[in-house]
Design a protein around this motif. Structure first.
Motif, mmCIF file in Angstrom:
data_model
loop_
_atom_site.group_PDB
_atom_site.id
_atom_site.type_symbol
_atom_site.label_atom_id
_atom_site.label_comp_id
_atom_site.label_asym_id
_atom_site.label_seq_id
_atom_site.Cartn_x
_atom_site.Cartn_y
_atom_site.Cartn_z
ATOM 1 N N ASP A 13 -21.153 36.005 8.490
ATOM 2 C CA ASP A 13 -22.237 36.518 7.662
ATOM 3 C C ASP A 13 -23.157 37.380 8.516
ATOM 4 O O ASP A 13 -23.348 37.106 9.704
ATOM 5 C CB ASP A 13 -23.026 35.348 7.058
ATOM 6 C CG ASP A 13 -23.947 35.792 5.946
ATOM 7 O OD1 ASP A 13 -23.766 36.920 5.436
ATOM 8 O OD2 ASP A 13 -24.838 35.021 5.571
ATOM 9 N N SER A 14 -23.681 38.418 7.902
ATOM 10 C CA SER A 14 -24.645 39.272 8.593
ATOM 11 C C SER A 14 -25.528 39.950 7.557
ATOM 12 O O SER A 14 -25.072 40.219 6.438
ATOM 13 C CB SER A 14 -23.929 40.317 9.457
ATOM 14 O OG SER A 14 -23.170 41.185 8.640
ATOM 15 N N PRO A 15 -26.782 40.229 7.924
ATOM 16 C CA PRO A 15 -27.662 40.934 6.992
ATOM 17 C C PRO A 15 -27.059 42.293 6.626
ATOM 18 O O PRO A 15 -26.519 42.998 7.482
ATOM 19 C CB PRO A 15 -28.962 41.114 7.787
ATOM 20 C CG PRO A 15 -28.921 40.047 8.828
ATOM 21 C CD PRO A 15 -27.461 39.879 9.166
ATOM 22 N N GLY A 16 -27.126 42.639 5.357
ATOM 23 C CA GLY A 16 -26.626 43.932 4.905
ATOM 24 C C GLY A 16 -25.162 43.954 4.520
ATOM 25 O O GLY A 16 -24.651 44.997 4.110
ATOM 26 N N LEU A 17 -24.489 42.829 4.654
ATOM 27 C CA LEU A 17 -23.057 42.794 4.348
ATOM 28 C C LEU A 17 -22.771 43.151 2.892
ATOM 29 O O LEU A 17 -21.927 43.994 2.598
ATOM 30 C CB LEU A 17 -22.477 41.413 4.676
ATOM 31 C CG LEU A 17 -21.009 41.203 4.378
ATOM 32 C CD1 LEU A 17 -20.136 42.191 5.148
ATOM 33 C CD2 LEU A 17 -20.597 39.781 4.726
ATOM 34 N N GLN A 39 -22.712 31.468 1.341
ATOM 35 C CA GLN A 39 -22.523 31.182 2.752
ATOM 36 C C GLN A 39 -22.005 29.746 2.811
ATOM 37 O O GLN A 39 -22.665 28.814 2.331
ATOM 38 C CB GLN A 39 -23.829 31.318 3.518
ATOM 39 C CG GLN A 39 -23.622 31.186 5.003
ATOM 40 C CD GLN A 39 -24.915 31.256 5.759
ATOM 41 O OE1 GLN A 39 -25.794 30.427 5.541
ATOM 42 N NE2 GLN A 39 -25.031 32.221 6.647
ATOM 43 N N LEU A 40 -20.812 29.589 3.342
ATOM 44 C CA LEU A 40 -20.172 28.278 3.421
ATOM 45 C C LEU A 40 -19.790 28.004 4.869
ATOM 46 O O LEU A 40 -19.038 28.777 5.474
ATOM 47 C CB LEU A 40 -18.915 28.235 2.535
ATOM 48 C CG LEU A 40 -19.137 28.530 1.052
ATOM 49 C CD1 LEU A 40 -17.801 28.741 0.350
ATOM 50 C CD2 LEU A 40 -19.905 27.384 0.409
ATOM 51 N N ALA A 41 -20.307 26.919 5.433
ATOM 52 C CA ALA A 41 -19.999 26.509 6.802
ATOM 53 C C ALA A 41 -20.213 27.660 7.789
ATOM 54 O O ALA A 41 -19.415 27.889 8.687
ATOM 55 C CB ALA A 41 -18.567 25.967 6.898
ATOM 56 N N GLY A 42 -21.288 28.416 7.585
ATOM 57 C CA GLY A 42 -21.625 29.501 8.494
ATOM 58 C C GLY A 42 -20.856 30.786 8.277
ATOM 59 O O GLY A 42 -21.021 31.741 9.035
ATOM 60 N N GLN A 43 -20.011 30.828 7.281
ATOM 61 C CA GLN A 43 -19.232 32.022 6.976
ATOM 62 C C GLN A 43 -19.637 32.570 5.616
ATOM 63 O O GLN A 43 -20.030 31.814 4.728
ATOM 64 C CB GLN A 43 -17.730 31.703 6.955
ATOM 65 C CG GLN A 43 -17.162 31.251 8.285
ATOM 66 C CD GLN A 43 -17.077 32.403 9.266
ATOM 67 O OE1 GLN A 43 -16.485 33.427 8.993
ATOM 68 N NE2 GLN A 43 -17.700 32.229 10.433
#
Length: 181
Positions: A13-17, A39-43
């Motif tokens: 995950d990243s801002p703007g994705l 966002q699931l388990a950091g992804q």
């Protein structure tokens, strides 16, 4: 002629994705119709339904595949043109103590009756009284026309008792919901 394109994304995950995905779709002439993202388990995980003119579908696919360079797993599938069978919408709400197998047990009953799961949202969260994990599910189901909903409900009631969960099955076009325990 329009073509439906189903996009599945999984990755860091990243801002703007989401904005990046939307910009690529728009630049290629795609129209964003539906999506489910989390966002699931950091992804980051997302499913998007896009619509595009048939002659621009390959351009849109190529633009979306470029996202793989950013560490995303990208899956693309063109939608089918076959008409869906007549289905009656029904909503299922479930809550109970978490344990492995709840989704499989419930969906096995639904499958046995030819009921399709159109949407499914689940969560596991601490209970309000003792903090024990509580499993919650909400599903929109497609019940084949002519199927006796009481038969499905009877099977779900038996399973709800076995699983020790509270379950409501109701027709969103008719109220009130019937509680099953």
């Amino acid at each position: 002629m329009k073509t439906s394109l189903i996009l599945t994304l999984v990755g860091p995950d990243s801002p703007g994705l989401v904005s990046t995905v939307a910009a690529r779709a728009r630049a290629a002439g795609g129209n964003w119709l539906e999506s489910r993202m989390a966002q699931l388990a950091g992804q980051f995980a997302g499913v998007v339904l896009l619509e595009v003119d048939a002659d621009k579908a390959d351009t849109l696919e190529a633009a979306l595949r470029e996202l793989e360079g950013d560490g995303l797993q990208v899956q693309l599938q063109r939608g089918s043109e076959r008409p869906a069978a007549a289905q009656h919408p029904v909503v299922l709400d479930l809550v109970g103590h978490d344990r492995p197998g709840i989704v499989q047990d419930i969906t096995a009953v639904l499958s046995r009756h030819g009921v399709s799961v159109e949407t499914l949202e689940t969560a596991c969260e601490p209970g309000s009284m003792n903090g024990e994990p509580m499993f919650r599910a909400k599903a929109r189901l497609g019940v084949p026309e002519g199927l006796d909903l009481h038969t499905v409900q009877d099977d779900l009631e038996a399973l709800a008792n076995e699983l020790m969960v509270d379950l409501e099955l109701h027709d969103p076009l008719q109220e009130p919901p019937e509680a099953v325990a």
